[in-house]
Design an enzyme around this catalytic site. Structure first.
Site, mmCIF file in Angstrom:
data_model
loop_
_atom_site.group_PDB
_atom_site.id
_atom_site.type_symbol
_atom_site.label_atom_id
_atom_site.label_comp_id
_atom_site.label_asym_id
_atom_site.label_seq_id
_atom_site.Cartn_x
_atom_site.Cartn_y
_atom_site.Cartn_z
ATOM 1 N N LYS A 54 63.313 25.804 88.687
ATOM 2 C CA LYS A 54 62.550 25.606 89.927
ATOM 3 C C LYS A 54 63.079 26.554 91.004
ATOM 4 O O LYS A 54 62.299 27.189 91.719
ATOM 5 C CB LYS A 54 62.655 24.143 90.394
ATOM 6 C CG LYS A 54 61.814 23.203 89.554
ATOM 7 C CD LYS A 54 62.097 21.732 89.823
ATOM 8 C CE LYS A 54 61.369 20.873 88.799
ATOM 9 N NZ LYS A 54 61.705 19.450 88.861
ATOM 10 N N GLN A 98 65.190 15.123 91.842
ATOM 11 C CA GLN A 98 64.987 15.156 90.387
ATOM 12 C C GLN A 98 65.238 13.763 89.801
ATOM 13 O O GLN A 98 66.241 13.118 90.100
ATOM 14 C CB GLN A 98 65.938 16.199 89.769
ATOM 15 C CG GLN A 98 65.725 16.460 88.283
ATOM 16 C CD GLN A 98 64.380 17.099 87.956
ATOM 17 O OE1 GLN A 98 63.809 17.832 88.751
ATOM 18 N NE2 GLN A 98 63.871 16.808 86.771
ATOM 19 N N ASP A 121 56.542 16.279 95.214
ATOM 20 C CA ASP A 121 56.287 15.604 93.937
ATOM 21 C C ASP A 121 55.057 14.702 93.993
ATOM 22 O O ASP A 121 54.557 14.282 92.947
ATOM 23 C CB ASP A 121 57.486 14.703 93.597
ATOM 24 C CG ASP A 121 58.430 15.318 92.583
ATOM 25 O OD1 ASP A 121 57.971 16.103 91.740
ATOM 26 O OD2 ASP A 121 59.631 14.995 92.641
HETATM 27 N N1 GUN Z 1 61.741 14.366 86.072
HETATM 28 C C1 GUN Z 1 60.829 14.648 85.119
HETATM 29 N N2 GUN Z 1 59.687 15.160 85.666
HETATM 30 C C2 GUN Z 1 59.908 15.191 87.001
HETATM 31 C C3 GUN Z 1 59.102 15.626 88.111
HETATM 32 O O1 GUN Z 1 57.950 16.064 87.977
HETATM 33 N N3 GUN Z 1 59.672 15.487 89.330
HETATM 34 C C4 GUN Z 1 60.926 14.983 89.509
HETATM 35 N N4 GUN Z 1 61.399 14.882 90.747
HETATM 36 N N5 GUN Z 1 61.691 14.581 88.508
HETATM 37 C C5 GUN Z 1 61.175 14.690 87.258
#
Ligand code: GUN
Length: 284
Positions: A54, A98, A121
Site C-alpha cells: 500500500k 489494518q 476502508d
Molecule cells: N485486512 C484484510 N483486508 C483488509 C482491508 O481491506 N482493509 C483493512 N484495513 N484490513 C484488511
C-alpha cells in the site's frame, strides 16, 4: 466454453495511472498533496506485506504515505488516541487500520473512531449506512474493485442473479449492497447455507469470499457465468483462490485469476477512496 480471464492487475494499473495524473494536476493547481495513513498493530507477516505494498503504490501515485507501526501490546485507549491524532492531522486525508487487530482490542471501537470523512476502508458505521441507503460515501475497497471488474466486463448487471459466498463486513455484506445498488438479484450464502451447489447453478455472477482453497467446483457453475474470486489461500507454498480455477474456467464465461485478479484492485480502490476524500476536503 473457455472463460475470458479478467486481468485485474492490468485494470488496477490503469486506475492507478489515472489517479497519478489527477493527483499531479491537483498538486499543480492547489499546491496540496493527498496523504494516506496506514496503521498496523503488531508484526503479522502477511499484514506487513500488504501494508508495504500500500505504501509503495501510494508513493508511486504521488501521495504522501504514512506507515504507523504500533506494538502488538498497545492498549485500545492508546490506539484510539493515535487515531484521534490522525483524525486531527490536516495532512492526512485517508486512513486505514489494518485488520485483524490483536484480540484485546475491540475492532468495532477502532473502526468507528476513524473520522468517516477519512475512512478510506469504508468500514465506519456511517459509511456502511450510506452504502446501504444509497447515499454517497466511501465504499469498501475489495467489493468496489470486484464491482469495477464486473461492470467493465459485463456492462449492465441489472436483473442478473448474483450469488455472494461469504458474509464478512469487509467483503460479503458490502459486496451484496453494491450488487443490489446495481439492481442485481442478490443471494448471500455462508457456512450454514444448505444448498450451495444449486444456488451456484442459478447464478449469473458468483463472488467467492470464504477463504477455502478451490472450494467452488466446476459442476456447480452455470455455463457462461462470471466468477469473481476474492480468496487468497496458500496451498503447498502456491497461491490459489476459493474457486477451482483449472476446472471452472472451462465452464464459466469470465473468471478472475489468483493472483492477478481482485487483489491488485483493492489497493487501486484504496488510493481512489483517499483521492475522493482529499477532493472533498478541498471542495473540488
Ligand atoms: N485486512 C484484510 N483486508 C483488509 C482491508 O481491506 N482493509 C483493512 N484495513 N484490513 C484488511
Amino acid at each position: 466454453m473457455t472463460a475470458k480471464i479478467i486481468d485485474g492487475k492490468a485494470v488496477a494499473a490503469e486506475i492507478r495511472a489515472e489517479i497519478t495524473v489527477e493527483v499531479k494536476a491537483i498538486k499543480e493547481k492547489t499546491g496540496k498533496t493527498p496523504g494516506l495513513a496506514v496503521v498496523l498493530v503488531g508484526d503479522d507477516p502477511a499484514s506487513k506485506i500488504y501494508v508495504g505494498n500500500k505504501e509503495k503504490q501510494a508513493k508511486e501515485a504521488g501521495f504522501n504515505s504514512y506507515n504507523i507501526i504500533l506494538p502488538q501490546e498497545i492498549s485500545e485507549a492508546e490506539l484510539l488516541e493515535k487515531i484521534d491524532s490522525l483524525n486531527k492531522n490536516p495532512d492526512i486525508h485517508g486512513m486505514i487500520v489494518q485488520l485483524p487487530l490483536p484480540k484485546h482490542i475491540k475492532e468495532s471501537a477502532v473502526i468507528n473512531a476513524v473520522d468517516p470523512k477519512k475512512d478510506a476502508d469504508g468500514f465506519h458505521i456511517e459509511n456502511v449506512g450510506k452504502l446501504n441507503t444509497g447515499q454517497d460515501g466511501l465504499v469498501p475497497c475489495t467489493p468496489l474493485g470486484c464491482m469495477i471488474l464486473l461492470k467493465k466486463n459485463l456492462g449492465d448487471i441489472s436483473g442478473k442473479n448474483a450469488l455472494v459466498i461469504g458474509r464478512s463486513n469487509i467483503v460479503g455484506k458490502p459486496m451484496a449492497a453494491l450488487l443490489l445498488r446495481e439492481s442485481a438479484t442478490v443471494t448471500i450464502a455462508h457456512s450454514k447455507t444448505k444448498n450451495l451447489p444449486e444456488l451456484c447453478k442459478t447464478a449469473d455472477i458468483i463472488i467467492a469470499a470464504i477463504g477455502k482453497p478451490n472450494f467452488v467446483k466446476a459442476e456447480w457453475i452455470k455455463p457462461g457465468a462470471a466468477l469473481i474470486d476474492v480468496g487468497i489461500n496458500r496451498v503447498d507454498s502456491k497461491l490459489c483462490g476459493d474457486i477451482d480455477f483449472a476446472t471452472t474456467s472451462k465452464v464459466a464465461g469470465f473468471i478472475t485469476p489468483v493472483p492477478g485478479g481482485v487483489g491488485p484492485m483493492t489497493i487501486a480502490c484504496l488510493l481512489g477512496n483517499t483521492l475522493k476524500a482529499f477532493r472533498k476536503s478541498l471542495n473540488i
